[in-house]
Design a protein around this motif. Sequence first.
Motif, short mmCIF file in Angstrom:
data_model
loop_
_atom_site.label_atom_id
_atom_site.label_comp_id
_atom_site.label_asym_id
_atom_site.label_seq_id
_atom_site.Cartn_x
_atom_site.Cartn_y
_atom_site.Cartn_z
N ASN A 126 0.74 -1.19 -0.11
CA ASN A 126 -0.27 0.00 -0.01
C ASN A 126 1.02 1.26 0.08
OD1 ASN A 126 -2.34 1.31 0.16
ND2 ASN A 126 -1.93 2.00 2.32
N ASP A 127 0.36 2.32 -0.81
CA ASP A 127 1.33 3.54 -0.79
C ASP A 127 0.00 4.76 -1.00
OD1 ASP A 127 3.22 5.17 -1.39
OD2 ASP A 127 4.01 4.26 -3.12
N ASP A 128 0.15 5.49 0.24
CA ASP A 128 -0.60 6.74 -0.03
C ASP A 128 0.03 7.85 0.08
OD1 ASP A 128 -0.46 7.16 2.85
OD2 ASP A 128 -2.07 5.63 3.10
N THR A 129 -0.43 9.11 0.29
CA THR A 129 0.13 10.19 0.41
C THR A 129 1.00 10.34 1.49
OG1 THR A 129 -1.67 11.38 -0.24
CG2 THR A 129 -0.12 12.99 0.45
N PHE A 130 0.96 9.70 2.71
CA PHE A 130 1.49 10.02 3.88
C PHE A 130 2.37 8.75 4.45
CE2 PHE A 130 -1.80 12.65 4.18
CZ PHE A 130 -1.37 14.15 4.09
N SER A 131 1.96 7.50 3.73
CA SER A 131 2.72 6.25 4.44
C SER A 131 2.78 5.02 3.45
CB SER A 131 1.77 5.78 5.63
OG SER A 131 0.59 5.02 5.13
N TRP B 146 5.92 6.05 7.93
CA TRP B 146 5.45 7.36 7.47
C TRP B 146 6.53 7.82 6.59
CZ3 TRP B 146 0.82 8.43 8.92
CH2 TRP B 146 0.38 7.96 10.30
N LYS B 147 6.05 8.26 5.45
CA LYS B 147 6.79 8.88 4.29
C LYS B 147 7.87 9.75 4.66
CE LYS B 147 4.66 7.32 0.31
NZ LYS B 147 3.67 7.65 -0.34
N ARG B 148 7.54 10.74 5.88
CA ARG B 148 8.48 11.77 6.17
C ARG B 148 9.68 11.14 6.80
NH1 ARG B 148 6.54 11.66 11.47
NH2 ARG B 148 4.43 11.87 11.49
#
Length: 251
Positions: free
Chosen positions: A190-195, A209-211
């Motif tokens: 799964n790959d969304d805006t934040f994670s 978290w992407k950050r």
Amino acid sequence: MRMTAVIVMLAAPAFAEELGKASSDEISKGKRLFDGLCAGCHGTEGAGGGVGPPLARPKLARARDDEALMQVIRRGIPGSDMPMARQWDPGEVFQIAAYVKKLGSIPEEKLLGSAAAGRDVYFGKGGCKACHTIQGVGGRLGPELGSIGAQRSASHMRRSIVEPEAEFADRFLWVRLEAGGRTYEGVRLNDDTFSIQIMDAGERIHSFWKRELTAVTEMKSKSPMPSYKGALSAGELEDLVAFLASMRGEP
Ligand code: HEC
Ligand code: HEC
């Protein structure tokens, strides 16, 4: 514009009657169009392998007759990944349909192996169960194979086993991530805006978290599936393909 639309509609049935009588020149023009516009999803010579089903089959569920086949090409299949490829001229639709029809008249590949013997290779020596699920049994790293026989041609399956990175299952992506000074590799779940979530080779799920990520590498066409070239005899490979071909989603 309006005029053109009317002419197309009137012309279609006349073409339909002739699909089986297309000249070899028209069929080879159809092939060229198909290679450019359709093979990416339906495979070379309609053998399957992309997001689209194989077309080199005598019966197509969504294109039962000549007219339905041309309709699918003209309009695509709304609500699916099958696009309306472009504004067609009726001659092109005819050529491409004639080519697809011809693919269906090539006899289906004969399976030389035994499905029963292939089942033993699959669950035994092949160790396929470690990564693939069939009828609810097996690992989850690779795609489910319970209806692979309805989706893929024998030659695609044969190549998938011998050269996993050449015949790549679509929608599968292996990624490498770096976070907190560590490196993780796995199948993207799964790959969304934040994670992003991945499953590693040991089927452990990692979520980030992407950050927190310092690097992301998409390893396109890298497969964790080993090549079985040389590991299986030619006979075992054919048995395995016959077993997979028998997997058509029935319990
Ligand atoms: C972006 C991918 C994609 C492209 C490009 C594409 N198709 Fe498809 N096609 C699909 C998918 C997905 C389906 C299955 C749709 C469904 O049944 O829900 C499909 C279904 C079909 C079917 C019906 C098959 C059946 O079993 O009934 C035909 C015929 C077909 N495509 C022909 C073509 C032709 C000819 C072209 C080129 C002009 C083409 N497709 C281009 C994805 C694609
Ligand atoms: C280490 C895990 C692993 C093992 C063991 C493994 N596979 Fe795979 N397999 C995968 C993964 C991951 C993919 C998807 C990526 C790719 O296409 O290579 C895949 C893809 C496939 C595909 C293509 C599916 C498609 O939709 O195109 C087939 C067929 C297949 N495997 C059959 C087998 C068979 C048969 C065996 C045993 C001989 C086997 N695999 C063993 C992980 C594995």
